[in-house]
Design a protein around this motif. Sequence first.
Motif, mmCIF file in Angstrom:
data_model
loop_
_atom_site.group_PDB
_atom_site.id
_atom_site.type_symbol
_atom_site.label_atom_id
_atom_site.label_comp_id
_atom_site.label_asym_id
_atom_site.label_seq_id
_atom_site.Cartn_x
_atom_site.Cartn_y
_atom_site.Cartn_z
ATOM 1 N N UNK A 168 1.101 -1.506 0.420
ATOM 2 C CA UNK A 168 -0.139 -0.429 -0.550
ATOM 3 C C UNK A 168 0.766 1.201 -0.118
ATOM 4 N N UNK A 169 0.330 2.292 -1.058
ATOM 5 C CA UNK A 169 0.917 3.566 -0.659
ATOM 6 C C UNK A 169 0.430 4.790 0.314
ATOM 7 N N UNK A 170 0.936 6.172 0.508
ATOM 8 C CA UNK A 170 0.782 6.396 0.949
ATOM 9 C C UNK A 170 0.887 7.675 0.875
ATOM 10 N N UNK A 171 0.304 9.227 1.250
ATOM 11 C CA UNK A 171 0.549 10.442 1.271
ATOM 12 C C UNK A 171 -0.061 11.432 2.486
ATOM 13 N N UNK A 172 0.733 12.442 2.955
ATOM 14 C CA UNK A 172 0.241 13.190 4.020
ATOM 15 C C UNK A 172 -1.258 14.559 3.336
ATOM 16 N N UNK A 177 -6.709 16.547 0.479
ATOM 17 C CA UNK A 177 -7.504 16.704 -0.409
ATOM 18 C C UNK A 177 -7.976 14.997 -0.914
ATOM 19 N N UNK A 178 -9.488 15.325 -0.671
ATOM 20 C CA UNK A 178 -10.491 13.640 -0.990
ATOM 21 C C UNK A 178 -9.839 13.354 -2.271
ATOM 22 N N UNK A 179 -9.807 13.588 -3.280
ATOM 23 C CA UNK A 179 -9.385 13.003 -4.587
ATOM 24 C C UNK A 179 -7.717 11.479 -3.735
ATOM 25 N N UNK A 180 -6.723 12.427 -3.644
ATOM 26 C CA UNK A 180 -5.991 11.535 -3.333
ATOM 27 C C UNK A 180 -5.751 10.533 -2.090
ATOM 28 N N UNK A 181 -7.226 10.884 -1.475
ATOM 29 C CA UNK A 181 -7.388 10.045 -0.174
ATOM 30 C C UNK A 181 -8.310 8.310 -0.803
ATOM 31 N N UNK A 182 -9.244 9.181 -2.141
ATOM 32 C CA UNK A 182 -9.589 7.860 -2.947
ATOM 33 C C UNK A 182 -8.801 7.406 -3.591
#
Length: 188
Positions: A168-172, A177-182
């Motif tokens: 899995x990947x992740x980002x702060x 940002x909902x698009x990044x969370x999706x």
Amino acid sequence: MLTTSALNQGRLFANIHRTDTKQSGTAALPMDIDYIDTTRFEVSGEHEISDTTLLWGMGFQDGEHGMDNYQQRALSTAQKARYTLALGRSTSLFAHIQTGAWLWGYDGSINRHDADITNPNNDAFFVENFNNVADDRHSLFTEYTFSHRKLNTTVGARLKYNVANADKVSSTMAMMMPAVATLQTRFK
């Protein structure tokens, strides 16, 4: 049983390749090279045993690559600074046996990659871009070469097994940002 004298008809090769690149601009890309630090080791052999030729080899590469968009470029704001650290390891293998008109063989490649993006001006910014990416490729093959008068042809078959996977990947940025969370949630 093979005797030592049966293996005397052959050659052994070894190679070490080192890349140590310092900063260099890449104007066509959004980031410039900070450094590339890679070493590749290879060993291979070619042996004649009676009417059979054995070709084999293996290699290993370990590399690290840093890229950024701020050391050689002007940024409008320090918050846009990005640094990417990419790591890669690969192993390659092959063994080919030629006897008469027949050739049999195995080719393989085992690769691992990681890449993280940070902002040197903001410790809270982080993108785990590639996380333990695995790319493995293996194949077995056979070929038969037929020659009769003016007819020369080679027929063969290859069986391939490829598997690729990543953790899995992740980002702060996913928190804001909902698009990044999706994207992060849907990545499998």
